[in-house]
Design a protein around this motif. Structure first.
Motif, PDB file in Angstrom:
ATOM      1  N   THR A  65       0.828  -1.206   0.000  1.00 15.05           N
ATOM      2  CA  THR A  65       0.000   0.000   0.000  1.00 15.05           C
ATOM      3  C   THR A  65       0.863   1.257   0.000  1.00 15.05           C
ATOM      4  OG1 THR A  65      -1.752  -1.176   1.170  1.00 15.05           O
ATOM      5  CG2 THR A  65      -1.818   1.239   1.236  1.00 15.05           C
ATOM      6  N   SER A  66       1.918   1.247   0.803  1.00 13.91           N
ATOM      7  CA  SER A  66       2.835   2.384   0.849  1.00 13.91           C
ATOM      8  C   SER A  66       3.594   2.539  -0.461  1.00 13.91           C
ATOM      9  CB  SER A  66       3.817   2.209   2.008  1.00 13.91           C
ATOM     10  OG  SER A  66       4.782   3.236   2.011  1.00 13.91           O
ATOM     11  N   ASP A  67       4.007   1.433  -1.041  1.00 13.03           N
ATOM     12  CA  ASP A  67       4.807   1.476  -2.258  1.00 13.03           C
ATOM     13  C   ASP A  67       4.054   2.094  -3.430  1.00 13.03           C
ATOM     14  OD1 ASP A  67       6.964   0.316  -0.998  1.00 13.03           O
ATOM     15  OD2 ASP A  67       6.584  -1.704  -1.766  1.00 13.03           O
ATOM     16  N   ILE A  68       2.786   1.738  -3.604  1.00 11.61           N
ATOM     17  CA  ILE A  68       2.048   2.212  -4.774  1.00 11.61           C
ATOM     18  C   ILE A  68       1.390   3.569  -4.539  1.00 11.61           C
ATOM     19  CG2 ILE A  68       1.613  -0.179  -5.490  1.00 11.61           C
ATOM     20  CD1 ILE A  68      -1.385   0.391  -4.757  1.00 11.61           C
ATOM     21  N   PHE A  69       1.465   4.080  -3.302  1.00 11.83           N
ATOM     22  CA  PHE A  69       0.778   5.327  -2.950  1.00 11.83           C
ATOM     23  C   PHE A  69       1.375   6.530  -3.678  1.00 11.83           C
ATOM     24  CE2 PHE A  69       0.618   9.197  -0.381  1.00 11.83           C
ATOM     25  CZ  PHE A  69      -0.752   9.351  -0.225  1.00 11.83           C
ATOM     26  N   HIS A  70       0.502   7.384  -4.182  1.00 14.84           N
ATOM     27  CA  HIS A  70       0.868   8.685  -4.728  1.00 14.84           C
ATOM     28  C   HIS A  70       0.013   9.745  -4.039  1.00 14.84           C
ATOM     29  CE1 HIS A  70       2.459   6.083  -7.861  1.00 14.84           C
ATOM     30  NE2 HIS A  70       3.130   7.103  -8.358  1.00 14.84           N
ATOM     31  N   TRP A  71       0.564  10.932  -3.873  1.00 12.36           N
ATOM     32  CA  TRP A  71      -0.183  12.011  -3.234  1.00 12.36           C
ATOM     33  C   TRP A  71      -1.438  12.357  -4.031  1.00 12.36           C
ATOM     34  CZ3 TRP A  71      -0.777  17.122  -5.238  1.00 12.36           C
ATOM     35  CH2 TRP A  71      -0.191  17.284  -6.501  1.00 12.36           C
ATOM     36  N   ALA A  72      -1.381  12.206  -5.375  1.00  7.28           N
ATOM     37  CA  ALA A  72      -2.563  12.402  -6.212  1.00  7.28           C
ATOM     38  C   ALA A  72      -3.157  11.026  -6.506  1.00  7.28           C
ATOM     39  CB  ALA A  72      -2.193  13.104  -7.510  1.00  7.28           C
ATOM     40  N   SER A  73      -4.407  10.820  -6.101  1.00  8.50           N
ATOM     41  CA  SER A  73      -5.008   9.503  -6.304  1.00  8.50           C
ATOM     42  C   SER A  73      -5.088   9.141  -7.776  1.00  8.50           C
ATOM     43  CB  SER A  73      -6.406   9.465  -5.671  1.00  8.50           C
ATOM     44  OG  SER A  73      -7.259  10.424  -6.264  1.00  8.50           O
ATOM     45  N   SER A  74      -5.179  10.147  -8.644  1.00  9.11           N
ATOM     46  CA  SER A  74      -5.247   9.892 -10.081  1.00  9.11           C
ATOM     47  C   SER A  74      -3.920   9.410 -10.645  1.00  9.11           C
ATOM     48  CB  SER A  74      -5.690  11.160 -10.816  1.00  9.11           C
ATOM     49  OG  SER A  74      -4.931  12.280 -10.398  1.00  9.11           O
ATOM     50  N   SER A  75      -2.849   9.487  -9.880  1.00  7.77           N
ATOM     51  CA  SER A  75      -1.537   9.023 -10.325  1.00  7.77           C
ATOM     52  C   SER A  75      -1.223   7.613  -9.847  1.00  7.77           C
ATOM     53  CB  SER A  75      -0.443   9.974  -9.821  1.00  7.77           C
ATOM     54  OG  SER A  75      -0.636  11.276 -10.315  1.00  7.77           O
ATOM     55  N   SER A  76      -2.113   7.024  -9.052  1.00  5.85           N
ATOM     56  CA  SER A  76      -1.896   5.677  -8.530  1.00  5.85           C
ATOM     57  C   SER A  76      -2.576   4.640  -9.415  1.00  5.85           C
ATOM     58  CB  SER A  76      -2.442   5.560  -7.104  1.00  5.85           C
ATOM     59  OG  SER A  76      -1.761   6.417  -6.223  1.00  5.85           O
ATOM     60  N   ASP A  77      -2.113   3.393  -9.305  1.00  6.21           N
ATOM     61  CA  ASP A  77      -2.734   2.276 -10.002  1.00  6.21           C
ATOM     62  C   ASP A  77      -2.614   1.046  -9.109  1.00  6.21           C
ATOM     63  OD1 ASP A  77      -3.995   0.771 -11.948  1.00  6.21           O
ATOM     64  OD2 ASP A  77      -2.716   1.491 -13.574  1.00  6.21           O
ATOM     65  N   PRO A 130       3.852  22.422   2.378  1.00  2.00           N
ATOM     66  CA  PRO A 130       3.788  20.975   2.134  1.00  2.00           C
ATOM     67  C   PRO A 130       2.940  20.654   0.905  1.00  2.00           C
ATOM     68  CG  PRO A 130       2.338  21.564   3.931  1.00  2.00           C
ATOM     69  CD  PRO A 130       3.046  22.828   3.542  1.00  2.00           C
ATOM     70  N   THR A 131       3.561  20.146  -0.137  1.00  2.00           N
ATOM     71  CA  THR A 131       2.826  19.862  -1.370  1.00  2.00           C
ATOM     72  C   THR A 131       1.833  18.729  -1.202  1.00  2.00           C
ATOM     73  OG1 THR A 131       4.589  18.375  -2.086  1.00  2.00           O
ATOM     74  CG2 THR A 131       4.719  20.662  -2.812  1.00  2.00           C
ATOM     75  N   ASN A 132       2.070  17.857  -0.229  1.00  2.00           N
ATOM     76  CA  ASN A 132       1.186  16.705  -0.064  1.00  2.00           C
ATOM     77  C   ASN A 132      -0.060  17.002   0.767  1.00  2.00           C
ATOM     78  OD1 ASN A 132       2.989  15.306  -1.548  1.00  2.00           O
ATOM     79  ND2 ASN A 132       3.863  14.134   0.124  1.00  2.00           N
ATOM     80  N   ILE A 133      -0.310  18.280   1.027  1.00  2.00           N
ATOM     81  CA  ILE A 133      -1.480  18.657   1.816  1.00  2.00           C
ATOM     82  C   ILE A 133      -2.776  18.274   1.098  1.00  2.00           C
ATOM     83  CG2 ILE A 133      -1.747  20.999   0.892  1.00  2.00           C
ATOM     84  CD1 ILE A 133      -2.285  21.909   3.789  1.00  2.00           C
ATOM     85  N   THR A 134      -2.705  18.100  -0.231  1.00  2.00           N
ATOM     86  CA  THR A 134      -3.898  17.745  -1.012  1.00  2.00           C
ATOM     87  C   THR A 134      -3.988  16.242  -1.255  1.00  2.00           C
ATOM     88  OG1 THR A 134      -2.681  18.144  -3.071  1.00  2.00           O
ATOM     89  CG2 THR A 134      -3.948  19.975  -2.168  1.00  2.00           C
ATOM     90  N   THR A 135      -3.294  15.443  -0.477  1.00  2.00           N
ATOM     91  CA  THR A 135      -3.292  13.988  -0.638  1.00  2.00           C
ATOM     92  C   THR A 135      -4.711  13.432  -0.717  1.00  2.00           C
ATOM     93  OG1 THR A 135      -1.163  13.645   0.427  1.00  2.00           O
ATOM     94  CG2 THR A 135      -2.715  11.823   0.516  1.00  2.00           C
TER      95      THR A 135
END
Length: 480
Positions: A46-58, A317-322
């Motif tokens: 779960t941690s490995d595939i995580f991206h701050w933008a959900s649209s960038s994950s698969d 923090p850019t990841n505030i929109t996670t």
């Protein structure tokens, strides 16, 4: 491995995910105890595939955390022979779908977490699995730094392979101008050291050419002395936007001190703009006259003063929109005219209102003035930017939309295209359109020529030479 590839290629009736699952087992049986394969459902996966933008994950068939360069080589040999789609993720901060995610084999570089300072050589060796917060936390107490990311949560690898605009760029150039070596695993699995003298073509290509030439496991950066800086974040609202616009335009046109930088984030939600203004001066004491205009405008919040570089970076923090869906794009300019500054505020107001009914959370337009010294024409050639013009600045200008429902993806992508076209047309009319779109901001459908310009043929030639079987074409990203 060759036998495996024939077997997999013959099983055309099964899915990519099923094939990748078999490949995951092959990888697990081949790598050393320094590395691991994780399956869906595990915390590491779960941690490995995580991206701050959900649209960038698969959802990948598995994730792999290589712990050695040799294991990276084995993984590349296996996915290459089986023609299995794969992804390589450093910090995971891309906003482009599929650039560091895949339904196939997901390679997380998180175990490459080294930060080693060499005081004699004045270099730092930095692992490709880190984010810049990690790097500054190690280097700050040593009173040195590298030309790295400006904001919290940004990964070392993608940023450094894409160009790298930094708080120190006006003084010493882009990040790509300050990397002196790469540890690279070639697409055939071979480990090599890339420097200006050992492999000048690859050295050129890696300076902005992203993941086209293999997988970088470590970077070697020049280091520079770094004490405390003066900097901060100030927010302004609608009643004072005219004064803020004027201050931004005045700074962009008149301040030539290379230690001074601003980052002006025009943020909007449901048609209401708010400005997040970052001010940076590369010394502990701010000289008079640099930011006086900004400091005199009535504000909502202000946190500015003498501090460490690490604490400054953490202000934004850019990841505030996670968790939201996101996309970037960019219009490069050579300078910010008052008309362009005003237009960016108008775009912020217009699109935040227009997109709200479709699940839009916010839009952000970021003005980033740089001096010509940030992209010095005297520096050796790099993949990005496509050209360097003496005495001409190249300011990236980031556009950023975020929303929630996946069903609105096309709406937001089309809106981004329209907004970019609007500002680009104005930049042309004002005579300030820049030559190269910034690699790390460019939207996924950007033509290569808009980023790399005259460098495209050379980059294609280098790619063909080091990757004749197009192994890296199995991964996402801009491809030569």
């Amino acid at each position: 491995m060759i036998v495996l590839s024939f077997v997999l290629l013959s099983l055309v009736h099964i899915s990519t995910a099923q094939i990748a699952g078999v490949v995951c087992l092959q990888i697990a049986a081949s790598i050393s105890s320094s590395s691991n394969v994780f399956l869906p459902g595990s915390l590491s996966y779960t941690s490995d595939i995580f991206h701050w933008a959900s649209s960038s994950s698969d959802i990948s068939a598995c994730s792999v955390e290589p712990g050695t360069a040799a294991d990276v080589g084995k993984i590349l040999q296996i996915v290459g022979a089986s023609r299995t789609p794969f992804a390589v993720k450093g910090g995971g901060h891309t906003a482009n779908p599929g650039f560091s995610s895949t339904p196939g084999v997901h390679i997380s570089m998180s175990r490459f977490s080294e930060v080693t300072y060499n005081a004699t050589a004045q270099t730092a060796t930095i692992g490709s699995g880190l984010v810049w917060d990690d790097v500054y936390a190690v280097l700050d107490p040593l009173n040195v730094t590298v030309v790295g990311g400006r904001f919290s949560g940004v990964g070392v690898a993608g940023y450094s392979l894409g160009g790298g605009y930094s708080w120190k760029s006006n003084l010493v150039g882009l990040t790509v101008d300050n990397i002196v070596g790469y540890e690279l695993v070639l697409p055939n699995g071979t480990l090599t050291q890339v420097t200006a003298t050992k492999n000048p073509d690859l050295f050129f290509g890696l300076k902005g050419g992203l993941n086209n030439f293999g997988i970088v496991t470590r970077f070697i950066f020049k280091t520079y002395p770094q004490g405390q800086i003066w900097g901060g974040l100030i927010t302004y609202t609608v009643p004072n936007m005219a004064a803020v616009n004027q201050a931004v335009a005045n700074f962009a046109s008149s301040v030539t001190d290379p230690k001074a930088q601003i980052f002006s984030a025009y943020n909007g939600a449901v048609g209401v703009p708010i400005m997040a203004q970052m001010l940076y001066y590369d010394a502990p004491v701010l000289p008079p006259g640099i930011f006086d205009e900004f400091l005199s405008i009535p504000f909502v919040t202000k946190d500015a003063g003498t501090r460490s570089l690490s604490s400054f970076v953490r202000l934004f923090p850019t990841n505030i929109t996670t968790g939201s869906r996101s996309i970037f794009d960019t219009v490069p300019v050579t300078r910010y005219t008052p008309a362009i500054v005003d237009a960016i505020l108008n775009e912020t107001t217009f699109w935040s209102a227009r997109l709200a009914p479709f699940g839009g959370l916010a839009v952000s337009y970021n003005i980033e003035p740089f001096l010509p010294s940030a992209v010095p024409s005297t520096n050796p050639a790099t993949a990005f930017p496509g050209s360097r013009t003496a005495g001409v600045a190249l300011c990236p200008t980031n556009f950023f939309f975020l929303w929630l429902p996946a069903t609105s993806d096309d709406i937001f992508h089309n809106a981004m295209h329209q907004s970019v076209a609007q500002i680009k047309a104005l930049a042309i009319a004002e005579g300030v359109l820049g030559s190269s779109k910034y690699t790390n901001y460019a939207m996924f459908d950007t033509p290569l020529s808009d980023i790399y310009g005259q460098n495209v043929p050379r980059l294609q030639s280098i790619k063909k030479a080091v990757d004749p079987l197009n192994v890296m074409g199995l991964a996402g990203g801009f491809k030569f």
